[in-house]
Design an enzyme around this catalytic site. Structure first.
Site, PDB file in Angstrom:
ATOM      1  N   CYS A  75      32.348  53.856  45.932  1.00 17.84           N
ATOM      2  CA  CYS A  75      33.764  53.774  46.302  1.00 17.84           C
ATOM      3  C   CYS A  75      34.605  54.626  45.367  1.00 17.84           C
ATOM      4  CB  CYS A  75      34.248  52.327  46.259  1.00 17.84           C
ATOM      5  SG  CYS A  75      33.674  51.340  47.638  1.00 17.84           S
ATOM      6  N   MET A 112      36.690  48.748  52.156  1.00 16.46           N
ATOM      7  CA  MET A 112      35.901  48.122  51.091  1.00 16.46           C
ATOM      8  C   MET A 112      36.796  47.370  50.109  1.00 16.46           C
ATOM      9  SD  MET A 112      32.854  48.513  51.946  1.00 16.46           S
ATOM     10  CE  MET A 112      32.219  47.677  50.511  1.00 16.46           C
ATOM     11  N   ASP A 127      34.590  28.915  42.106  1.00 17.20           N
ATOM     12  CA  ASP A 127      34.502  28.696  40.659  1.00 17.20           C
ATOM     13  C   ASP A 127      35.420  27.570  40.200  1.00 17.20           C
ATOM     14  OD1 ASP A 127      33.828  29.362  37.863  1.00 17.20           O
ATOM     15  OD2 ASP A 127      35.914  30.045  37.789  1.00 17.20           O
TER      16      ASP A 127
END
EC number: 4.6.1.17
Length: 156
Positions: A75, A112, A127
């Site tokens: 990228c 992306m 998390d």
């Protein structure tokens, strides 16, 4: 089909976009995280030990979008002009759906970046509430739409 990230000796390379025209490009990605009712309610009521989960997930999604070129090898670093995040609450399934929209005027797309932002945002939710529910499921990370560039528009 020619693979653009391989040179004539089949070695990895980053595509040269210098000859492409700059266009306005927008990509929208989404993904979901399903969890227990207890974890969902803890997030909704802001009753978690790690702080405001959804607000933190939005910040993480923005950061993930900006850092995509550091995480995905081929990228390009991009000069993003805007990032928007939205979280849809789906209480009947104890699910949150995160949307990330990335924008720029440039020579390569932002798909992306939007997908990475969604992934990082959802991982942040995981998390922050894994102490309550380790069985959460992240799913359906997908491109919803894109516009601009040579390949044209896409809408799921």
């Amino acid at each position: 089909m020619e693979l653009t990230h391989l040179d004539d000796k089949n070695r990895p390379k980053m595509v040269d976009v210098s000859s492409k025209s700059e266009t306005k490009r927008v990509a929208v990605a989404s993904g979901e995280i399903k969890m227990s009712k207890e974890a969902y309610q803890a997030i909704i009521s802001n009753n978690t030990k790690k702080g405001p989960v959804l607000q933190t997930a939005v910040i993480a999604a923005i950061l993930g979008t900006k850092k995509t070129h550091e995480l995905i090898p081929m990228c390009h670093p991009l000069l993003l002009t805007g990032i928007d995040c939205d979280i849809e609450e789906i209480p009947q399934n104890n699910t949150f759906k995160l949307y990330v929209t990335a924008r720029l005027n440039g020579q390569t797309g932002v798909e992306m970046e939007a997908l990475t932002g969604v992934s990082i945002g959802l991982l942040t939710i995981y998390d922050m509430v894994k102490a309550i529910d380790k069985s959460m499921i992240i799913s359906n990370v997908q491109l919803e739409s894109k516009s601009g560039g040579k390949s044209g528009d896409f809408k799921r």
